[in-house]
Motif scaffolding. Structure first.
Motif, PDB file in Angstrom:
ATOM      1  N   ILE A 125       0.843  -1.178   0.000  1.00  0.00           N
ATOM      2  CA  ILE A 125       0.000   0.000   0.000  1.00  0.00           C
ATOM      3  C   ILE A 125       0.888   1.241   0.000  1.00  0.00           C
ATOM      4  CG2 ILE A 125      -0.171   0.073   2.527  1.00  0.00           C
ATOM      5  CD1 ILE A 125      -3.151   0.905   2.011  1.00  0.00           C
ATOM      6  N   LEU A 126       0.400   2.317  -0.632  1.00  0.00           N
ATOM      7  CA  LEU A 126       1.084   3.609  -0.593  1.00  0.00           C
ATOM      8  C   LEU A 126       0.748   4.266   0.737  1.00  0.00           C
ATOM      9  CD1 LEU A 126       2.589   5.999  -2.043  1.00  0.00           C
ATOM     10  CD2 LEU A 126       0.300   6.826  -2.626  1.00  0.00           C
ATOM     11  N   LEU A 127       1.770   4.747   1.424  1.00  0.00           N
ATOM     12  CA  LEU A 127       1.568   5.450   2.686  1.00  0.00           C
ATOM     13  C   LEU A 127       2.036   6.883   2.573  1.00  0.00           C
ATOM     14  CD1 LEU A 127       2.763   2.954   5.441  1.00  0.00           C
ATOM     15  CD2 LEU A 127       0.449   3.390   4.654  1.00  0.00           C
ATOM     16  N   CYS A 128       1.291   7.765   3.209  1.00  0.00           N
ATOM     17  CA  CYS A 128       1.669   9.179   3.279  1.00  0.00           C
ATOM     18  C   CYS A 128       1.311   9.691   4.670  1.00  0.00           C
ATOM     19  CB  CYS A 128       0.964   9.982   2.191  1.00  0.00           C
ATOM     20  SG  CYS A 128      -0.834  10.014   2.329  1.00  0.00           S
ATOM     21  N   PRO A 129       1.885  10.820   5.062  1.00  0.00           N
ATOM     22  CA  PRO A 129       1.503  11.393   6.362  1.00  0.00           C
ATOM     23  C   PRO A 129       0.100  11.993   6.263  1.00  0.00           C
ATOM     24  CG  PRO A 129       3.107  12.793   5.253  1.00  0.00           C
ATOM     25  CD  PRO A 129       2.945  11.581   4.400  1.00  0.00           C
ATOM     26  N   PRO A 130      -0.580  12.129   7.398  1.00  0.00           N
ATOM     27  CA  PRO A 130      -1.951  12.640   7.382  1.00  0.00           C
ATOM     28  C   PRO A 130      -2.121  14.002   6.706  1.00  0.00           C
ATOM     29  CG  PRO A 130      -1.462  11.696   9.515  1.00  0.00           C
ATOM     30  CD  PRO A 130      -0.170  11.709   8.739  1.00  0.00           C
ATOM     31  N   GLY A 131      -1.127  14.871   6.743  1.00  0.00           N
ATOM     32  CA  GLY A 131      -1.254  16.198   6.141  1.00  0.00           C
ATOM     33  C   GLY A 131      -0.970  16.252   4.651  1.00  0.00           C
ATOM     34  N   HIS A 132      -0.577  15.164   4.060  1.00  0.00           N
ATOM     35  CA  HIS A 132      -0.237  15.130   2.630  1.00  0.00           C
ATOM     36  C   HIS A 132      -1.513  15.204   1.789  1.00  0.00           C
ATOM     37  CE1 HIS A 132       1.300  13.580  -1.193  1.00  0.00           C
ATOM     38  NE2 HIS A 132       2.510  13.922  -0.744  1.00  0.00           N
ATOM     39  N   PRO A 133      -1.462  15.860   0.612  1.00  0.00           N
ATOM     40  CA  PRO A 133      -2.643  15.941  -0.259  1.00  0.00           C
ATOM     41  C   PRO A 133      -3.237  14.578  -0.633  1.00  0.00           C
ATOM     42  CG  PRO A 133      -0.956  17.446  -1.035  1.00  0.00           C
ATOM     43  CD  PRO A 133      -0.344  16.637   0.081  1.00  0.00           C
ATOM     44  N   PHE A 134      -2.416  13.542  -0.729  1.00  0.00           N
ATOM     45  CA  PHE A 134      -2.931  12.211  -1.067  1.00  0.00           C
ATOM     46  C   PHE A 134      -3.779  11.623   0.065  1.00  0.00           C
ATOM     47  CE2 PHE A 134       0.896  11.066  -4.016  1.00  0.00           C
ATOM     48  CZ  PHE A 134       0.466  11.992  -4.937  1.00  0.00           C
ATOM     49  N   ALA A 135      -3.580  12.097   1.286  1.00  0.00           N
ATOM     50  CA  ALA A 135      -4.266  11.523   2.449  1.00  0.00           C
ATOM     51  C   ALA A 135      -5.781  11.681   2.350  1.00  0.00           C
ATOM     52  CB  ALA A 135      -3.748  12.168   3.731  1.00  0.00           C
ATOM     53  N   GLN A 136      -6.244  12.655   1.607  1.00  0.00           N
ATOM     54  CA  GLN A 136      -7.680  12.904   1.474  1.00  0.00           C
ATOM     55  C   GLN A 136      -8.314  12.069   0.372  1.00  0.00           C
ATOM     56  OE1 GLN A 136      -8.689  14.685   3.988  1.00  0.00           O
ATOM     57  NE2 GLN A 136      -6.524  14.959   4.468  1.00  0.00           N
ATOM     58  N   LYS A 137      -7.505  11.279  -0.330  1.00  0.00           N
ATOM     59  CA  LYS A 137      -8.008  10.509  -1.463  1.00  0.00           C
ATOM     60  C   LYS A 137      -8.083   9.028  -1.119  1.00  0.00           C
ATOM     61  CE  LYS A 137      -5.865  13.729  -4.709  1.00  0.00           C
ATOM     62  NZ  LYS A 137      -7.069  14.371  -5.186  1.00  0.00           N
ATOM     63  N   ARG A 138      -9.047   8.346  -1.713  1.00  0.00           N
ATOM     64  CA  ARG A 138      -9.143   6.893  -1.541  1.00  0.00           C
ATOM     65  C   ARG A 138      -8.201   6.178  -2.504  1.00  0.00           C
ATOM     66  NH1 ARG A 138     -13.782   4.610   0.955  1.00  0.00           N
ATOM     67  NH2 ARG A 138     -13.362   2.819  -0.374  1.00  0.00           N
ATOM     68  N   GLU A 139      -8.074   6.760  -3.705  1.00  0.00           N
ATOM     69  CA  GLU A 139      -7.206   6.194  -4.738  1.00  0.00           C
ATOM     70  C   GLU A 139      -6.512   7.318  -5.473  1.00  0.00           C
ATOM     71  OE1 GLU A 139      -9.542   2.256  -6.361  1.00  0.00           O
ATOM     72  OE2 GLU A 139      -9.881   4.137  -7.389  1.00  0.00           O
ATOM     73  N   ILE A 140      -5.332   6.995  -6.004  1.00  0.00           N
ATOM     74  CA  ILE A 140      -4.635   7.930  -6.873  1.00  0.00           C
ATOM     75  C   ILE A 140      -4.139   7.170  -8.096  1.00  0.00           C
ATOM     76  CG2 ILE A 140      -3.905   9.448  -4.988  1.00  0.00           C
ATOM     77  CD1 ILE A 140      -1.054   8.191  -5.425  1.00  0.00           C
ATOM     78  N   SER A 141      -3.866   7.898  -9.161  1.00  0.00           N
ATOM     79  CA  SER A 141      -3.276   7.252 -10.336  1.00  0.00           C
ATOM     80  C   SER A 141      -1.772   7.153 -10.108  1.00  0.00           C
ATOM     81  CB  SER A 141      -3.575   8.056 -11.601  1.00  0.00           C
ATOM     82  OG  SER A 141      -2.774   9.206 -11.647  1.00  0.00           O
ATOM     83  N   LEU A 142      -1.169   6.184 -10.731  1.00  0.00           N
ATOM     84  CA  LEU A 142       0.280   6.028 -10.616  1.00  0.00           C
ATOM     85  C   LEU A 142       1.010   7.286 -11.069  1.00  0.00           C
ATOM     86  CD1 LEU A 142       0.839   2.381 -11.902  1.00  0.00           C
ATOM     87  CD2 LEU A 142       1.105   3.220  -9.563  1.00  0.00           C
ATOM     88  N   HIS A 143       0.471   7.968 -12.057  1.00  0.00           N
ATOM     89  CA  HIS A 143       1.148   9.156 -12.594  1.00  0.00           C
ATOM     90  C   HIS A 143       1.231  10.298 -11.577  1.00  0.00           C
ATOM     91  CE1 HIS A 143       1.772   7.536 -16.555  1.00  0.00           C
ATOM     92  NE2 HIS A 143       0.572   6.991 -16.460  1.00  0.00           N
ATOM     93  N   MET A 144       0.394  10.260 -10.569  1.00  0.00           N
ATOM     94  CA  MET A 144       0.466  11.280  -9.520  1.00  0.00           C
ATOM     95  C   MET A 144       1.723  11.126  -8.664  1.00  0.00           C
ATOM     96  SD  MET A 144      -3.544  11.423  -8.416  1.00  0.00           S
ATOM     97  CE  MET A 144      -3.415  12.814  -7.299  1.00  0.00           C
ATOM     98  N   LEU A 145       2.378   9.972  -8.763  1.00  0.00           N
ATOM     99  CA  LEU A 145       3.601   9.728  -7.996  1.00  0.00           C
ATOM    100  C   LEU A 145       4.829  10.352  -8.630  1.00  0.00           C
ATOM    101  CD1 LEU A 145       3.122   5.952  -7.106  1.00  0.00           C
ATOM    102  CD2 LEU A 145       2.517   7.961  -5.741  1.00  0.00           C
ATOM    103  N   ASP A 146       4.707  10.773  -9.877  1.00  0.00           N
ATOM    104  CA  ASP A 146       5.857  11.302 -10.612  1.00  0.00           C
ATOM    105  C   ASP A 146       6.551  12.408  -9.818  1.00  0.00           C
ATOM    106  OD1 ASP A 146       7.396  11.085 -13.020  1.00  0.00           O
ATOM    107  OD2 ASP A 146       6.624  13.057 -13.588  1.00  0.00           O
ATOM    108  N   GLN A 147       7.825  12.192  -9.538  1.00  0.00           N
ATOM    109  CA  GLN A 147       8.711  13.125  -8.833  1.00  0.00           C
ATOM    110  C   GLN A 147       8.378  13.324  -7.345  1.00  0.00           C
ATOM    111  OE1 GLN A 147      11.613  14.059 -10.106  1.00  0.00           O
ATOM    112  NE2 GLN A 147      10.988  12.835 -11.872  1.00  0.00           N
ATOM    113  N   GLN A 148       7.522  12.493  -6.790  1.00  0.00           N
ATOM    114  CA  GLN A 148       7.252  12.560  -5.355  1.00  0.00           C
ATOM    115  C   GLN A 148       8.457  11.983  -4.598  1.00  0.00           C
ATOM    116  OE1 GLN A 148       4.568  13.606  -3.403  1.00  0.00           O
ATOM    117  NE2 GLN A 148       3.738  14.537  -5.253  1.00  0.00           N
ATOM    118  N   PRO A 149       8.759  12.516  -3.417  1.00  0.00           N
ATOM    119  CA  PRO A 149       9.869  11.978  -2.614  1.00  0.00           C
ATOM    120  C   PRO A 149       9.468  10.666  -1.931  1.00  0.00           C
ATOM    121  CG  PRO A 149       8.792  13.749  -1.430  1.00  0.00           C
ATOM    122  CD  PRO A 149       8.128  13.667  -2.778  1.00  0.00           C
ATOM    123  N   PHE A 150      10.321   9.656  -2.048  1.00  0.00           N
ATOM    124  CA  PHE A 150      10.019   8.345  -1.489  1.00  0.00           C
ATOM    125  C   PHE A 150      11.104   7.851  -0.556  1.00  0.00           C
ATOM    126  CE2 PHE A 150       6.578   7.964  -4.360  1.00  0.00           C
ATOM    127  CZ  PHE A 150       5.784   6.953  -3.863  1.00  0.00           C
TER     128      PHE A 150
END
Length: 127
Positions: A1-26
């Motif tokens: 599963i993809l994990l993010c901190p509660p304050g991250h913009p992805f935290a408000q989403k149930r699903e994201i597209s893989l392309h939204m990960l482009d250049q995100q820090p991992f």
């Protein structure tokens, strides 16, 4: 599963597209990790590049780093479930993709299968 901190913009989403990960820090597991290999192969097949912020072999340290907002990670749901239940990290699914690993239980064909070993096999199958 993809994990993010509660304050991250992805935290408000149930699903994201893989392309939204482009250049995100991992924060990634060490090279050779099965989960990391599966994730990287999936990204490669979609021409997605992420920023490797940090590499660590400790799942506990990775979870702590995500909780503290140092980056995102992809990790086994089992390892993250407690922190997700506590609201310390958020799990996000991928649209149209399921990162699932298969495991095999291997033993010598001449191995004597004790009742305890058969019980162990049964418990492994449940998981």
């Amino acid at each position: 599963i993809l994990l993010c901190p509660p304050g991250h913009p992805f935290a408000q989403k149930r699903e994201i597209s893989l392309h939204m990960l482009d250049q995100q820090p991992f924060i990634l597991r060490e090279a050779g990790s099965g989960t990391r290999s599966l994730f990287e192969e999936t990204l490669r097949s979609h021409n997605i590049a992420i920023r490797q912020q940090w590499v660590c072999s400790s799942p506990a340290a990775i979870l702590q780093a995500v909780e503290n907002g140092l980056g995102l990670t992809v990790i086994s749901r089992r390892l993250a479930q407690e922190k997700m239940d506590q609201g310390r990290v958020c799990g996000v699914a991928f649209e149209n993709h399921c990162l699932q690993r298969d495991f095999s239980l291997v033993y010598h064909r001449d191995k004597y299968l004790t009742p305890q070993l058969l019980d162990f096999f049964s418990r492994c199958e449940e998981v």
